[in-house]
Design a protein around this motif. Sequence first.
Motif, PDB file in Angstrom:
ATOM      1  N   CYS A  10      63.311  66.715  63.875  1.00  0.00           N
ATOM      2  CA  CYS A  10      63.531  67.791  64.839  1.00  0.00           C
ATOM      3  C   CYS A  10      64.464  68.818  64.207  1.00  0.00           C
ATOM      4  CB  CYS A  10      64.151  67.216  66.112  1.00  0.00           C
ATOM      5  SG  CYS A  10      64.824  68.472  67.206  1.00  0.00           S
ATOM      6  N   LEU A  11      64.047  70.078  64.217  1.00  0.00           N
ATOM      7  CA  LEU A  11      64.857  71.117  63.574  1.00  0.00           C
ATOM      8  C   LEU A  11      66.123  71.428  64.368  1.00  0.00           C
ATOM      9  CD1 LEU A  11      62.406  73.775  62.126  1.00  0.00           C
ATOM     10  CD2 LEU A  11      63.932  72.234  60.911  1.00  0.00           C
ATOM     11  N   ALA A  12      66.092  71.114  65.667  1.00  0.00           N
ATOM     12  CA  ALA A  12      67.263  71.440  66.487  1.00  0.00           C
ATOM     13  C   ALA A  12      68.382  70.422  66.307  1.00  0.00           C
ATOM     14  CB  ALA A  12      66.851  71.530  67.952  1.00  0.00           C
ATOM     15  N   CYS A  13      68.038  69.112  66.352  1.00  0.00           N
ATOM     16  CA  CYS A  13      69.110  68.115  66.335  1.00  0.00           C
ATOM     17  C   CYS A  13      69.055  67.179  65.126  1.00  0.00           C
ATOM     18  CB  CYS A  13      69.090  67.294  67.632  1.00  0.00           C
ATOM     19  SG  CYS A  13      67.736  66.104  67.715  1.00  0.00           S
ATOM     20  N   ALA A  24      54.932  66.724  69.446  1.00  0.00           N
ATOM     21  CA  ALA A  24      55.150  68.081  69.961  1.00  0.00           C
ATOM     22  C   ALA A  24      56.584  68.339  70.398  1.00  0.00           C
ATOM     23  CB  ALA A  24      54.197  68.359  71.116  1.00  0.00           C
ATOM     24  N   SER A  25      57.312  67.279  70.814  1.00  0.00           N
ATOM     25  CA  SER A  25      58.698  67.555  71.198  1.00  0.00           C
ATOM     26  C   SER A  25      59.597  66.365  70.876  1.00  0.00           C
ATOM     27  CB  SER A  25      58.787  67.914  72.684  1.00  0.00           C
ATOM     28  OG  SER A  25      58.549  66.775  73.451  1.00  0.00           O
ATOM     29  N   CYS A  26      60.864  66.675  70.704  1.00  0.00           N
ATOM     30  CA  CYS A  26      61.833  65.674  70.266  1.00  0.00           C
ATOM     31  C   CYS A  26      62.308  64.842  71.459  1.00  0.00           C
ATOM     32  CB  CYS A  26      63.013  66.402  69.619  1.00  0.00           C
ATOM     33  SG  CYS A  26      64.458  65.369  69.368  1.00  0.00           S
ATOM     34  N   GLY A  31      63.648  69.509  71.883  1.00  0.00           N
ATOM     35  CA  GLY A  31      63.296  70.640  71.009  1.00  0.00           C
ATOM     36  C   GLY A  31      61.830  70.579  70.585  1.00  0.00           C
ATOM     37  N   GLY A  32      61.246  71.744  70.309  1.00  0.00           N
ATOM     38  CA  GLY A  32      59.825  71.784  69.964  1.00  0.00           C
ATOM     39  C   GLY A  32      59.545  72.162  68.522  1.00  0.00           C
ATOM     40  N   TRP A  33      60.603  72.492  67.752  1.00  0.00           N
ATOM     41  CA  TRP A  33      60.389  72.884  66.344  1.00  0.00           C
ATOM     42  C   TRP A  33      60.476  71.644  65.465  1.00  0.00           C
ATOM     43  CZ3 TRP A  33      59.655  77.899  64.231  1.00  0.00           C
ATOM     44  CH2 TRP A  33      59.634  78.929  65.186  1.00  0.00           C
ATOM     45  N   GLU A 203      47.885  76.035  71.474  1.00  0.00           N
ATOM     46  CA  GLU A 203      48.236  76.166  70.065  1.00  0.00           C
ATOM     47  C   GLU A 203      49.720  76.552  69.964  1.00  0.00           C
ATOM     48  OE1 GLU A 203      47.159  75.645  67.052  1.00  0.00           O
ATOM     49  OE2 GLU A 203      48.999  76.618  66.404  1.00  0.00           O
ATOM     50  N   ARG A 204      50.504  75.774  69.174  1.00  0.00           N
ATOM     51  CA  ARG A 204      51.954  75.963  69.184  1.00  0.00           C
ATOM     52  C   ARG A 204      52.499  76.776  68.020  1.00  0.00           C
ATOM     53  NH1 ARG A 204      53.683  71.093  68.263  1.00  0.00           N
ATOM     54  NH2 ARG A 204      55.818  71.556  68.800  1.00  0.00           N
ATOM     55  N   GLY A 205      51.631  77.214  67.149  1.00  0.00           N
ATOM     56  CA  GLY A 205      52.060  78.123  66.076  1.00  0.00           C
ATOM     57  C   GLY A 205      53.122  77.532  65.168  1.00  0.00           C
ATOM     58  N   ALA A 206      54.112  78.361  64.833  1.00  0.00           N
ATOM     59  CA  ALA A 206      55.115  77.995  63.821  1.00  0.00           C
ATOM     60  C   ALA A 206      55.891  76.736  64.167  1.00  0.00           C
ATOM     61  CB  ALA A 206      56.091  79.153  63.621  1.00  0.00           C
ATOM     62  N   LYS A 207      55.939  76.378  65.450  1.00  0.00           N
ATOM     63  CA  LYS A 207      56.685  75.179  65.832  1.00  0.00           C
ATOM     64  C   LYS A 207      55.988  73.913  65.339  1.00  0.00           C
ATOM     65  CE  LYS A 207      58.415  77.049  70.152  1.00  0.00           C
ATOM     66  NZ  LYS A 207      58.226  77.057  71.585  1.00  0.00           N
ATOM     67  N   ALA A 208      54.652  73.974  65.285  1.00  0.00           N
ATOM     68  CA  ALA A 208      53.882  72.765  64.999  1.00  0.00           C
ATOM     69  C   ALA A 208      53.795  72.499  63.500  1.00  0.00           C
ATOM     70  CB  ALA A 208      52.482  72.901  65.591  1.00  0.00           C
ATOM     71  N   ILE A 209      53.725  71.247  63.164  1.00  0.00           N
ATOM     72  CA  ILE A 209      53.699  70.870  61.747  1.00  0.00           C
ATOM     73  C   ILE A 209      52.459  71.372  60.997  1.00  0.00           C
ATOM     74  CG2 ILE A 209      53.448  68.833  60.252  1.00  0.00           C
ATOM     75  CD1 ILE A 209      55.737  67.624  61.831  1.00  0.00           C
ATOM     76  N   PRO A 210      51.241  71.196  61.538  1.00  0.00           N
ATOM     77  CA  PRO A 210      50.077  71.615  60.742  1.00  0.00           C
ATOM     78  C   PRO A 210      50.138  73.093  60.331  1.00  0.00           C
ATOM     79  CG  PRO A 210      49.360  70.259  62.577  1.00  0.00           C
ATOM     80  CD  PRO A 210      50.823  70.527  62.788  1.00  0.00           C
ATOM     81  N   CYS A 211      50.598  73.967  61.211  1.00  0.00           N
ATOM     82  CA  CYS A 211      50.601  75.398  60.896  1.00  0.00           C
ATOM     83  C   CYS A 211      51.520  75.711  59.726  1.00  0.00           C
ATOM     84  CB  CYS A 211      51.030  76.206  62.113  1.00  0.00           C
ATOM     85  SG  CYS A 211      49.875  76.038  63.466  1.00  0.00           S
ATOM     86  N   LYS A 212      52.753  75.262  59.836  1.00  0.00           N
ATOM     87  CA  LYS A 212      53.719  75.580  58.787  1.00  0.00           C
ATOM     88  C   LYS A 212      53.334  74.899  57.471  1.00  0.00           C
ATOM     89  CE  LYS A 212      57.749  74.315  59.773  1.00  0.00           C
ATOM     90  NZ  LYS A 212      59.132  73.976  60.087  1.00  0.00           N
ATOM     91  N   GLU A 213      52.898  73.658  57.560  1.00  0.00           N
ATOM     92  CA  GLU A 213      52.531  72.938  56.338  1.00  0.00           C
ATOM     93  C   GLU A 213      51.378  73.613  55.615  1.00  0.00           C
ATOM     94  OE1 GLU A 213      55.558  71.057  56.428  1.00  0.00           O
ATOM     95  OE2 GLU A 213      54.250  69.873  55.130  1.00  0.00           O
TER      96      GLU A 213
END
Length: 696
Positions: A10-13, A24-26, A31-33, A203-213
Amino acid sequence: MRTLLKAVRCLACGHEMAPDPDIASCPECGGGWMDAVYDLAALPADWPALVKTRPATLWRYRELLPFPADFHIFTLGEGWTPLTRAVGLERELQHDSIWIKDERQQPTGSFKDRQATFAVSALYDQGIAEVVMASTGNAAAAYAAYTVRAGIKLWVFLSSSVPVEKMRELALYGIEVIKVSGTYDQAKQVAADFAARHNLALERGAKAIPCKESMKTIAFEIVEQLGWRAPDWYLQAVSGGIGPLGVLKGFTELYAAGIIDRIPKIGVVQTAGCSPMVQAWEQNLDAAMPVQPDSLITVLATGAPGMAYKILKRAADQYGGAMVSVSDGEAFRAMRWVARTEGISMEPAASVAFAGLEKLLARGYIQAGECVVVNCSGHTFTAEKHALEDRYLLHLKTPSSPATGAIPKEGLAAALERLDEQITSLVVIDDNPHDSRLIRRLLQSYKNYRVFQAYNGMDGLALVQQRQPDLVLLDLTLPEMDGFSILAELKTDERTQDIPVVVISAKSLTLQEEAYLQRYTDSVWQKGSFSTRELARHVTGILGAQPDELARLLDQAPLKEHEKLVKSFGVGDYKHILVIEDNVWEARLMGRLFESQPRFAVTEVYSANDAWAAIKKNPPALVVLDLVLPDITGLEFLEDLQSQPAGADLLILVVTGKELTIAEKKFLSAQVDSVWPKSTLNRAALLTYVEDLLLE
Ligand SMILES: Cc1ncc(COP(=O)(O)O)c(C=O)c1O
Ligand SMILES: [Zn+2]
């Protein structure tokens, strides 16, 4: 080739979870990132050599991608785009090492195809059959292509600033395209609410792992293409920031694995009209304040970048980097300049990065001898108007508050309810265009349903199979394939067997036929022997429309007043047509013609003076102009219109009895959409033309 994914963080904590890219969430902080964490120590020492032996796609980096070996990939041959040395730019900018990562050469023409192949394959893996997303255009095109391949239904919400050419490009894939009147950030909010309301995946965009990866693969390819060497800079036009976030992560992992000797600097370039990141960076802030986009480059319209800015800012503080904005004009200039010096044409959003390159060099951020890679992020293709059928687009009007720009909750709920109505669709199969039209109008005067029409059996069957409507209205005697055969096809196909069919026919039926229809259809209506109101009530009932105040009033009012009633309730989206015609009688005739289309509202005026007043009060979707006017000539009036902001963009159609000179014809062809001589006027053709023009 197994993935070395070892955890999700989780990017937040900072909480670490099981290595599942779909989380999808911590559970700790909500957190969702999310970030994917890899066991980099386990990467084989000869990984670069190993990768070289694999097929030239972005999937060759499987160890550092988050999917298991048996993961099913939907592919269109994305990735491994050329890295081209920009010799012309090097010469003009007097800088030694400039490279272009040519992402135009992706299946749908932008770097978003990387994201789409990852995200759509992941959706399929999770068994998701329908997904909702908001987009500024290119991500939607990419997702459209890949969801088609995966058999996933896609709902795309676009802000109204997206050019109609881009919307058509999307509609070509047969996906649902919904234009939201409002900003991109509002379209995101509406998409999220729509998904929640219909219990669909979002679709969660930048928060989701597949997109950023997925965007990491840009970094991997660049490094490999430079001979397993890091560039000094990576420049990209930035909106939400998925690209630079992923690229940064890719470089960071290669550095941690000891493959490159430094982490490149990221150059974030935004359009000045939507530059929340740059504004924050210039003031050295740790968080970006949301902005209202005001730029012609609508692809880069994320006004609220959230966490993406924080991550990029932290990286810039640590490894160097810069954020700059460029004006729309600078971007368009760069677009021409790169096309002319490199032979590379691109869309405006991509050219923003090149205008940024110029600026970063001029300001001394990029220093002599530094190796710069610029992402030429897209050149999407546009579909022409006649390539598409009618009504491919749904329009959702959100009532936003003028003070804050925010959408009030109750307003949004009402808008979504109207959208539900619009996404209810019907197919009318009737070879008599008059009957078909009558049915369509009748139903649309009750609710703003989407009605698709077919005039023969084969087309009708194909339309039902393609559109999967909520109801079919079927005539029995049809050319090419009769109603009974259509029914047999529909009822034996599992995709269509549950769609209710209402038969409306003039055919007299045998007892056998009656029994058959009773078994397979919802009801049978004999043409000429029923009240249209009864039919409408029956059909809207099947479709689950609630009997509301409007329906109650409609029931009591005579049919000719229905249209007025519906309009007074503000149902649907009406197109306002202004008829300017000095002859009162002819003006009324023209008014009546357009009013026969339930979605048109008409104002008639008899002089140029009144026309101006009407245009200023309520800008029409179309002006129908007679050239003979009492106060000034129609041609003078057109000139006046062109010279005023309120008039310059109006869509104008001329209907005239005047004989035109060649010079006048030439003048008109530059000023107006079309000219219709009164002497040969085909009123039905005019109406159809205007319907095509205004109703999408
Ligand atoms: C052509 C093009 N360039 C740049 C961007 C910005 O991308 P990012 O999401 O990385 O900010 C987009 C986003 O849609 C795009 O389509
Ligand atoms: Zn957390």
